[in-house]
Design a protein around this motif. Sequence first.
Motif, PDB file in Angstrom:
ATOM      1  N   UNK A   1      -1.129  -0.651  -4.282  1.00  0.00           N
ATOM      2  CA  UNK A   1      -0.184  -0.618  -5.370  1.00  0.00           C
ATOM      3  C   UNK A   1      -0.484  -1.756  -6.521  1.00  0.00           C
ATOM      4  N   UNK A   2      -0.606  -1.214  -7.709  1.00  0.00           N
ATOM      5  CA  UNK A   2      -0.923  -2.321  -8.823  1.00  0.00           C
ATOM      6  C   UNK A   2       0.276  -2.951  -9.218  1.00  0.00           C
TER       7      UNK A   2
ATOM      8  N   UNK B   1       0.609  -1.243  -0.009  1.00  0.00           N
ATOM      9  CA  UNK B   1       0.060   0.088   0.016  1.00  0.00           C
ATOM     10  C   UNK B   1       0.745   1.218  -0.137  1.00  0.00           C
ATOM     11  N   UNK B   2       0.301   2.255  -0.326  1.00  0.00           N
ATOM     12  CA  UNK B   2       0.952   3.620  -0.197  1.00  0.00           C
ATOM     13  C   UNK B   2       0.542   4.113   1.255  1.00  0.00           C
TER      14      UNK B   2
ATOM     15  N   UNK C   1       1.573 -16.372  -9.983  1.00  0.00           N
ATOM     16  CA  UNK C   1       2.082 -16.297  -8.528  1.00  0.00           C
ATOM     17  C   UNK C   1       1.192 -15.932  -7.663  1.00  0.00           C
ATOM     18  N   UNK C   2       0.222 -14.913  -7.943  1.00  0.00           N
ATOM     19  CA  UNK C   2      -0.530 -14.163  -6.934  1.00  0.00           C
ATOM     20  C   UNK C   2      -1.877 -14.036  -7.579  1.00  0.00           C
TER      21      UNK C   2
ATOM     22  N   UNK D   1      -0.841  -5.882  -5.313  1.00  0.00           N
ATOM     23  CA  UNK D   1       0.194  -6.737  -4.882  1.00  0.00           C
ATOM     24  C   UNK D   1       0.289  -6.979  -3.275  1.00  0.00           C
ATOM     25  N   UNK D   2       0.886  -8.193  -3.089  1.00  0.00           N
ATOM     26  CA  UNK D   2       0.831  -8.358  -1.851  1.00  0.00           C
ATOM     27  C   UNK D   2       2.375  -9.070  -1.455  1.00  0.00           C
ATOM     28  N   UNK D   3       2.875  -9.024  -0.216  1.00  0.00           N
ATOM     29  CA  UNK D   3       4.160  -9.691   0.166  1.00  0.00           C
ATOM     30  C   UNK D   3       3.789 -10.447   1.302  1.00  0.00           C
TER      31      UNK D   3
END
Length: 328
Positions: free
Chosen positions: A153-154, A146-147, A161-162, A191-193
């Motif tokens: 965040x794209x 995120x911001x 993978x996600x 997106x994610x981590x």
Amino acid sequence: MLRSLYAGISGMKANQQKLDVIANNIANCGTTAFKSSRVRFQDMVSQSMSDASSSSTNTGGVNGKQIGLGVQIAGIDNMVGQGMMQPTSRNLDVAMDGEGYLIVANGPIEGTIPVDTTGHTMGTSTLNTSYTRDGALTLDDAGHLLTSDGLRVMGYAINSSLSYANGATTTTFVDANGKTALTAGTELIPLSIPDKITVGSTTAKVKSFSIEKDGTIKATLDNDGVTVIGQIAMATFNNPAGLSKVGKNQYASTSNSGQAVVRSGLGDTTNDNSKAYGNMLSGMLEMSNVDLAEQFTDMIVASRAFQAMGKTITTGDEILQDIIGLKR
């Protein structure tokens, strides 16, 4: 009434607006990736006292006589030049070394944005998108990227993978060492981590992660494997100065900025445009491009011009007082 009175008023208004812009630039001298603005003036319509005449047999030509009626704002331009890079040593801080913008959005986590891989334009989506160069990114409790204001965040999933389903995140192992071809998807997703990655029938914990120059997010696992989680997307515009500032370091596209042109993802060899976007520098942030010396000089000029315009109004008032005093 004297024309100088109204010319003085227009000059005071124009220079007051210039001072407003300068004050905003100075106030944001420490704002991450802030782009300064400048004010340009133009003269207003002029009143013709006599028209120009061409030369004749006995006399030469005569120029026209015009009296200007003041000044007005010609434009307020966004100065999109790149600011200084400031090292932060934080792996979630990224700076765009080029003309790229991060694509951020708010909306459901399952939301996607289709991308035309031929024209590199974005299709319609349920997500509300905007653009930013503020790369001070964060993670929430679910690992979403995120911001600072919570916008997603794209980016691209690499080899599927996600993915998201029913609010849950699924992240599978994709070998980053090149044993399989790395190919980005055809749509942008949030997106994610995550903390854990699915490796076959088991899971592995993420020990560390990094963001590469092309926006690729790679993670090192506790089994010493290296996986690709996704790739951060970037966008450019034909006229970035035409973007509209919407606050919180965000920009919105306008009819004059043109459509966002999205950077190609990994594996696109047919219509690859990724080299035109520059690098994404991890562990750094872009500073404001405000030049304080220039701003203070402009402030002195604008303030003196404002005072001079006030003096013309005072002088005009004195002339009117003398005219009124002719009859006693």
